[in-house]
Design an enzyme around this catalytic site. Structure first.
Site, PDB file in Angstrom:
ATOM      1  N   HIS A   1     -23.318  15.791   1.672  1.00  0.00           N
ATOM      2  CA  HIS A   1     -22.971  16.240   0.330  1.00  0.00           C
ATOM      3  C   HIS A   1     -21.843  17.258   0.419  1.00  0.00           C
ATOM      4  O   HIS A   1     -21.885  18.119   1.301  1.00  0.00           O
ATOM      5  CB  HIS A   1     -24.188  16.887  -0.328  1.00  0.00           C
ATOM      6  CG  HIS A   1     -23.885  17.471  -1.671  1.00  0.00           C
ATOM      7  ND1 HIS A   1     -23.744  16.684  -2.805  1.00  0.00           N
ATOM      8  CD2 HIS A   1     -23.662  18.745  -2.064  1.00  0.00           C
ATOM      9  CE1 HIS A   1     -23.463  17.464  -3.831  1.00  0.00           C
ATOM     10  NE2 HIS A   1     -23.411  18.721  -3.409  1.00  0.00           N
TER      11      HIS A   1
ATOM     12  N   GLY B   1      -4.598 -11.819 -10.514  1.00  0.00           N
ATOM     13  CA  GLY B   1      -5.321 -11.768  -9.238  1.00  0.00           C
ATOM     14  C   GLY B   1      -4.961 -10.477  -8.514  1.00  0.00           C
ATOM     15  O   GLY B   1      -4.461  -9.527  -9.118  1.00  0.00           O
TER      16      GLY B   1
ATOM     17  N   LYS C   1       0.833  -1.216   0.000  1.00  0.00           N
ATOM     18  CA  LYS C   1       0.000   0.000   0.000  1.00  0.00           C
ATOM     19  C   LYS C   1       0.860   1.254   0.000  1.00  0.00           C
ATOM     20  O   LYS C   1       0.485   2.284  -0.558  1.00  0.00           O
ATOM     21  CB  LYS C   1      -0.960   0.012   1.192  1.00  0.00           C
ATOM     22  CG  LYS C   1      -2.336  -0.539   0.849  1.00  0.00           C
ATOM     23  CD  LYS C   1      -2.400  -2.024   0.758  1.00  0.00           C
ATOM     24  CE  LYS C   1      -2.540  -2.683  -0.520  1.00  0.00           C
ATOM     25  NZ  LYS C   1      -2.557  -4.159  -0.459  1.00  0.00           N
TER      26      LYS C   1
HETATM   27  P1  FAD Z   1       0.737 -14.220   8.335  1.00  0.00           P
HETATM   28  O1  FAD Z   1       0.535 -12.766   8.229  1.00  0.00           O
HETATM   29  O2  FAD Z   1       1.301 -14.937   7.164  1.00  0.00           O
HETATM   30  O3  FAD Z   1       1.683 -14.423   9.594  1.00  0.00           O
HETATM   31  C1  FAD Z   1       2.159 -15.656   9.970  1.00  0.00           C
HETATM   32  C2  FAD Z   1       3.431 -15.455  10.776  1.00  0.00           C
HETATM   33  O4  FAD Z   1       3.754 -16.682  11.410  1.00  0.00           O
HETATM   34  C3  FAD Z   1       4.655 -15.080   9.937  1.00  0.00           C
HETATM   35  O5  FAD Z   1       5.258 -13.913  10.435  1.00  0.00           O
HETATM   36  C4  FAD Z   1       5.601 -16.267  10.091  1.00  0.00           C
HETATM   37  O6  FAD Z   1       6.968 -15.879  10.172  1.00  0.00           O
HETATM   38  C5  FAD Z   1       5.144 -16.833  11.419  1.00  0.00           C
HETATM   39  N1  FAD Z   1       5.416 -18.253  11.579  1.00  0.00           N
HETATM   40  C6  FAD Z   1       5.043 -19.269  10.754  1.00  0.00           C
HETATM   41  N2  FAD Z   1       5.406 -20.466  11.257  1.00  0.00           N
HETATM   42  C7  FAD Z   1       6.040 -20.182  12.426  1.00  0.00           C
HETATM   43  C8  FAD Z   1       6.672 -21.002  13.399  1.00  0.00           C
HETATM   44  N3  FAD Z   1       6.707 -22.322  13.288  1.00  0.00           N
HETATM   45  N4  FAD Z   1       7.243 -20.387  14.465  1.00  0.00           N
HETATM   46  C9  FAD Z   1       7.235 -19.043  14.601  1.00  0.00           C
HETATM   47  N5  FAD Z   1       6.647 -18.227  13.705  1.00  0.00           N
HETATM   48  C10 FAD Z   1       6.056 -18.795  12.643  1.00  0.00           C
HETATM   49  N6  FAD Z   1      -4.700  -8.899   2.920  1.00  0.00           N
HETATM   50  C11 FAD Z   1      -5.579  -7.894   3.125  1.00  0.00           C
HETATM   51  O7  FAD Z   1      -6.585  -8.093   3.816  1.00  0.00           O
HETATM   52  N7  FAD Z   1      -5.381  -6.649   2.580  1.00  0.00           N
HETATM   53  C12 FAD Z   1      -4.308  -6.381   1.805  1.00  0.00           C
HETATM   54  O8  FAD Z   1      -4.162  -5.251   1.330  1.00  0.00           O
HETATM   55  C13 FAD Z   1      -3.374  -7.414   1.565  1.00  0.00           C
HETATM   56  N8  FAD Z   1      -2.296  -7.181   0.793  1.00  0.00           N
HETATM   57  C14 FAD Z   1      -1.391  -8.194   0.606  1.00  0.00           C
HETATM   58  C15 FAD Z   1      -0.309  -7.937  -0.236  1.00  0.00           C
HETATM   59  C16 FAD Z   1       0.619  -8.931  -0.468  1.00  0.00           C
HETATM   60  C17 FAD Z   1       1.796  -8.644  -1.367  1.00  0.00           C
HETATM   61  C18 FAD Z   1       0.478 -10.200   0.161  1.00  0.00           C
HETATM   62  C19 FAD Z   1       1.494 -11.280  -0.050  1.00  0.00           C
HETATM   63  C20 FAD Z   1      -0.616 -10.470   0.971  1.00  0.00           C
HETATM   64  C21 FAD Z   1      -1.565  -9.461   1.190  1.00  0.00           C
HETATM   65  N9  FAD Z   1      -2.688  -9.678   1.977  1.00  0.00           N
HETATM   66  C22 FAD Z   1      -3.604  -8.684   2.165  1.00  0.00           C
HETATM   67  C23 FAD Z   1      -2.941 -10.976   2.638  1.00  0.00           C
HETATM   68  C24 FAD Z   1      -2.520 -10.898   4.118  1.00  0.00           C
HETATM   69  O9  FAD Z   1      -1.173 -10.534   4.204  1.00  0.00           O
HETATM   70  C25 FAD Z   1      -2.762 -12.235   4.811  1.00  0.00           C
HETATM   71  O10 FAD Z   1      -4.090 -12.649   4.612  1.00  0.00           O
HETATM   72  C26 FAD Z   1      -2.489 -12.129   6.300  1.00  0.00           C
HETATM   73  O11 FAD Z   1      -1.176 -11.698   6.551  1.00  0.00           O
HETATM   74  C27 FAD Z   1      -2.736 -13.463   6.993  1.00  0.00           C
HETATM   75  O12 FAD Z   1      -2.490 -13.325   8.363  1.00  0.00           O
HETATM   76  P2  FAD Z   1      -2.037 -14.566   9.252  1.00  0.00           P
HETATM   77  O13 FAD Z   1      -1.933 -14.024  10.635  1.00  0.00           O
HETATM   78  O14 FAD Z   1      -2.920 -15.713   9.010  1.00  0.00           O
HETATM   79  O15 FAD Z   1      -0.589 -14.993   8.721  1.00  0.00           O
HETATM   80  P1  NAI Z   2      -5.092 -14.852  -6.597  1.00  0.00           P
HETATM   81  O1  NAI Z   2      -5.677 -16.138  -6.233  1.00  0.00           O
HETATM   82  O2  NAI Z   2      -5.789 -13.587  -6.249  1.00  0.00           O
HETATM   83  O3  NAI Z   2      -4.842 -14.792  -8.181  1.00  0.00           O
HETATM   84  C1  NAI Z   2      -4.053 -15.739  -8.866  1.00  0.00           C
HETATM   85  C2  NAI Z   2      -4.334 -15.632 -10.348  1.00  0.00           C
HETATM   86  O4  NAI Z   2      -3.382 -16.416 -11.052  1.00  0.00           O
HETATM   87  C3  NAI Z   2      -5.711 -16.153 -10.747  1.00  0.00           C
HETATM   88  O5  NAI Z   2      -6.352 -15.202 -11.562  1.00  0.00           O
HETATM   89  C4  NAI Z   2      -5.403 -17.449 -11.488  1.00  0.00           C
HETATM   90  O6  NAI Z   2      -6.365 -17.759 -12.471  1.00  0.00           O
HETATM   91  C5  NAI Z   2      -4.048 -17.106 -12.109  1.00  0.00           C
HETATM   92  N1  NAI Z   2      -3.231 -18.278 -12.489  1.00  0.00           N
HETATM   93  C6  NAI Z   2      -3.076 -19.443 -11.812  1.00  0.00           C
HETATM   94  N2  NAI Z   2      -2.235 -20.267 -12.490  1.00  0.00           N
HETATM   95  C7  NAI Z   2      -1.827 -19.603 -13.620  1.00  0.00           C
HETATM   96  C8  NAI Z   2      -0.970 -19.916 -14.703  1.00  0.00           C
HETATM   97  N3  NAI Z   2      -0.328 -21.082 -14.812  1.00  0.00           N
HETATM   98  N4  NAI Z   2      -0.780 -18.999 -15.682  1.00  0.00           N
HETATM   99  C9  NAI Z   2      -1.413 -17.803 -15.604  1.00  0.00           C
HETATM  100  N5  NAI Z   2      -2.255 -17.462 -14.599  1.00  0.00           N
HETATM  101  C10 NAI Z   2      -2.455 -18.332 -13.611  1.00  0.00           C
HETATM  102  O7  NAI Z   2      -3.605 -14.883  -5.965  1.00  0.00           O
HETATM  103  P2  NAI Z   2      -2.552 -13.751  -5.676  1.00  0.00           P
HETATM  104  O8  NAI Z   2      -2.792 -12.547  -6.505  1.00  0.00           O
HETATM  105  O9  NAI Z   2      -1.244 -14.441  -5.743  1.00  0.00           O
HETATM  106  O10 NAI Z   2      -2.871 -13.365  -4.162  1.00  0.00           O
HETATM  107  C11 NAI Z   2      -2.756 -14.341  -3.120  1.00  0.00           C
HETATM  108  C12 NAI Z   2      -3.623 -13.995  -1.958  1.00  0.00           C
HETATM  109  O11 NAI Z   2      -3.162 -12.834  -1.305  1.00  0.00           O
HETATM  110  C13 NAI Z   2      -5.052 -13.751  -2.364  1.00  0.00           C
HETATM  111  O12 NAI Z   2      -5.813 -14.832  -1.881  1.00  0.00           O
HETATM  112  C14 NAI Z   2      -5.456 -12.486  -1.718  1.00  0.00           C
HETATM  113  O13 NAI Z   2      -6.559 -12.707  -0.895  1.00  0.00           O
HETATM  114  C15 NAI Z   2      -4.261 -12.044  -0.880  1.00  0.00           C
HETATM  115  N6  NAI Z   2      -4.005 -10.639  -1.189  1.00  0.00           N
HETATM  116  C16 NAI Z   2      -4.952  -9.720  -0.847  1.00  0.00           C
HETATM  117  C17 NAI Z   2      -4.790  -8.402  -1.172  1.00  0.00           C
HETATM  118  C18 NAI Z   2      -5.868  -7.450  -0.831  1.00  0.00           C
HETATM  119  O14 NAI Z   2      -6.742  -7.789  -0.054  1.00  0.00           O
HETATM  120  N7  NAI Z   2      -5.856  -6.241  -1.362  1.00  0.00           N
HETATM  121  C19 NAI Z   2      -3.607  -7.914  -1.868  1.00  0.00           C
HETATM  122  C20 NAI Z   2      -2.693  -8.977  -2.218  1.00  0.00           C
HETATM  123  C21 NAI Z   2      -2.896 -10.269  -1.856  1.00  0.00           C
END
Ligand code: FAD
Ligand code: NAI
Length: 462
Positions: free
Chosen positions: A441, A178, A51
């Site tokens: 508004h 995605g 973000k």
């Molecule tokens: P995580 O955040 O994955 O945390 C798990 C933690 O557990 C990690 O820090 C890991 O190191 C630790 N851990 C794992 N195993 C062990 C162990 N054995 N011992 C000690 N520590 C351990 N979601 C949104 O809602 N809005 C967004 O804008 C958004 N943007 C995203 C952008 C990106 C690029 C990515 C990759 C994801 C995004 N997500 C977003 C998804 C979001 O990050 C996850 O859904 C969320 O972090 C899940 O929370 P969690 O607590 O389940 O796990």
């Molecule tokens: P995603 O599941 O959103 O999208 C993956 C995409 O890859 C799909 O459209 C799928 O059809 C495509 N795909 C799969 N195999 C493929 C192939 N062989 N060739 C071409 N396309 C292929 O997964 P993404 O974007 O990796 O995000 C992972 C998770 O992280 C999501 O579940 C999302 O909830 C979370 N996330 C949330 C954000 C938010 O809330 N703003 C921001 C970023 C991640």
């Protein structure tokens, strides 16, 4: 060895929120985290850094495209990528330190290191074994791999590498249209990269309302992103500085190759349970590798719970947080609850995309009679003033009862606007309830009210 009421493994939005709530409910609690900083994927390499880059690159876009029109003259800013990464990292650090402060404030012990569960009631961190009446696994997720695509986090990267590239690539190929692919794809498109998104399916953002999918894709195309749809990526061939991406079009099986300076693999994430020792304990898993839990987040092994990305459901920070709070209540002998029917989803592109509840496609499949109220941001005065007239609000309501069943927004601040509908849905409101609520508004939220009016006698400004 210390003894706790609860030990939580993982400090992401699921784990840290659960830990704080447990402490607030009077339980003695520790949270195990193997990273150097708290906050999990979300704060370190997910929601927050992405973000920050979306915000910075959007500011650049505004300066380049809209400042002159508003009478703001002067040299257009140029990109200092190193400084942008510093800004991103500072944002991450402020947030992760914030969790450390909250842990201290609430007396949550941070057990530093990677945890495992050698037996029920015990958590091992390094050489120390701690006792816990309850263990909550919140170990999150990691990027899914794709056969033929070898990630080096420099040229072929996951989202983690894409958040800290050495420079802005000239050509970025994104595999997967995605959430990650489109958010980070638009960051780099705004910074000047030629971005090509290769998607397996025929529509972007699977599972989203089809009308939003089409309009959103059109909007992103206007912003310069190129899409190759219906294409299955076969492999990448990378050197230290470049890569070739080979894909097959599903319609005719023809093979194509595109050149890239960086390839972003964004084809989903998978639950992370490595090293926890769940198999030896006999913890049941789903066929997708998630930890199987019941409606109170308990696994089949008494005393072991799981929440967040590591269990079923959308992989979203706020879903993990809600489960964290609810599981804490359960462990404390109260009644935790998550309404899975009202979990918003937001894509933080510009315009933003937000949704909650059912899509039209879902309602058709259920055979449910519904009505649609739609309103374009072109009819919203505030949006027009702010060059944000692209997009619309769409509300779906039951044909008989008028109860709101879902909402889909493409437009300015969609990620904030959606919550008005979430609250309405939590209260079982009708579209008329929203329509009869006075909206200030000029605000973007008037577009939500107009869409609600469109479910009845019609909107005013369209
Ligand atoms: P995580 O955040 O994955 O945390 C798990 C933690 O557990 C990690 O820090 C890991 O190191 C630790 N851990 C794992 N195993 C062990 C162990 N054995 N011992 C000690 N520590 C351990 N979601 C949104 O809602 N809005 C967004 O804008 C958004 N943007 C995203 C952008 C990106 C690029 C990515 C990759 C994801 C995004 N997500 C977003 C998804 C979001 O990050 C996850 O859904 C969320 O972090 C899940 O929370 P969690 O607590 O389940 O796990
Ligand atoms: P995603 O599941 O959103 O999208 C993956 C995409 O890859 C799909 O459209 C799928 O059809 C495509 N795909 C799969 N195999 C493929 C192939 N062989 N060739 C071409 N396309 C292929 O997964 P993404 O974007 O990796 O995000 C992972 C998770 O992280 C999501 O579940 C999302 O909830 C979370 N996330 C949330 C954000 C938010 O809330 N703003 C921001 C970023 C991640």
């Amino acid at each position: 060895m210390a003894s706790y009421d609860v030990i939580i493994i993982g400090s992401g939005p699921g784990g840290y929120v659960c830990a704080i709530r447990c402490a607030q409910l009077g339980l003695k609690v520790a949270c195990v985290e193997g990273r150097d900083t708290l906050g999990g994927t979300c704060l370190n390499v997910g929601c927050i850094p992405s973000k920050a880059l979306l915000h910075a690159s959007h500011m650049l876009h505004e300066a380049e495209h809209n400042f002159a029109t508003m009478g703001l003259k002067g040299k257009s800013p140029s990109v200092d990528w190193k400084q942008m990464l510093t800004y991103k990292q500072d944002t991450v650090t402020t947030n992760t330190k914030g969790i450390e402060f909250l842990f201290k404030k609430n007396k949550v012990d941070w057990l530093k290191g990677w945890g495992s569960i050698p037996e029920v009631g015990k958590v091992k961190v390094g050489d120390d074994v701690h006792e816990a009446k309850n263990i909550i696994v919140a170990s999150g997720s990691e990027p899914a791999s794709l056969p033929g695509v070898e990630v080096d986090e420099k040229v072929v990267v996951t989202s983690t590498g894409a958040l800290e590239l050495g420079k802005v690539p000239k050509r970025l190929v994104v595999i997967g249209a995605g959430v990650i692919g489109l958010e980070l794809g638009s960051v780099y498109a705004r910074l000047g990269s030629e971005v090509t998104v290769v998607e397996f399916l025929d529509a972007i953002t699977p599972g989203m309302d089809a009308e939003i999918q089409k309009t959103f894709q059109r909007t992103l195309k206007k912003q310069g992103l190129t899409f190759v749809m219906g294409a299955a990526v076969q492999k990448t061939d990378a050197t230290k500085t470049k890569a070739k991406v080979t894909y097959k079009l599903r319609k005719d099986d023809s093979e194509h190759v595109i050149d890239a300076d960086v390839v972003l693999l964004a084809t989903g994430r998978k639950p992370y349970t490595d090293g926890l020792g769940l198999e030896a304990l006999g913890v049941e898993m789903t066929k997708h590798g998630q930890i199987n839990v019941n409606e109170t987040w308990q696994t089949n092994v008494p005393g072991i719970y799981a929440i967040g990305d590591v269990i079923e459901g959308p992989m979203l920070a706020h879903k993990a947080e809600d489960e964290g709070m609810a599981a804490a209540e359960q462990v404390a002998g109260k009644h935790g609850h998550v309404n899975y029917g009202v979990i918003p989803g937001v894509i933080y592109t510009h315009p933003e995309v937000a949704n909650v509840g059912a899509t039209e496609e879902m309602l058709k499949e259920q055979g449910r009679a519904y009505k649609v109220g739609k309103f374009s941001f072109m009819g919203n005065a505030r949006a027009k003033a702010n060059f944000a007239g692209d997009g619309f609000v769409k509300i779906l309501a039951d044909k008989e009862t008028d109860r709101i069943l879902g909402a889909h927004i493409l437009g300015p601040a969609a990620g904030d606007l959606i919550h008005e509908v979430c609250v309405a849905m939590e209260f079982g409101a009708s579209a008329e309830d929203l329509a009869m609520t006075c909206h200030a508004h000029p605000t973007y939220s008037e577009a939500v009210r107009e869409a609600a009016l469109a479910c009845g006698d019609g909107p005013i400004h369209m």
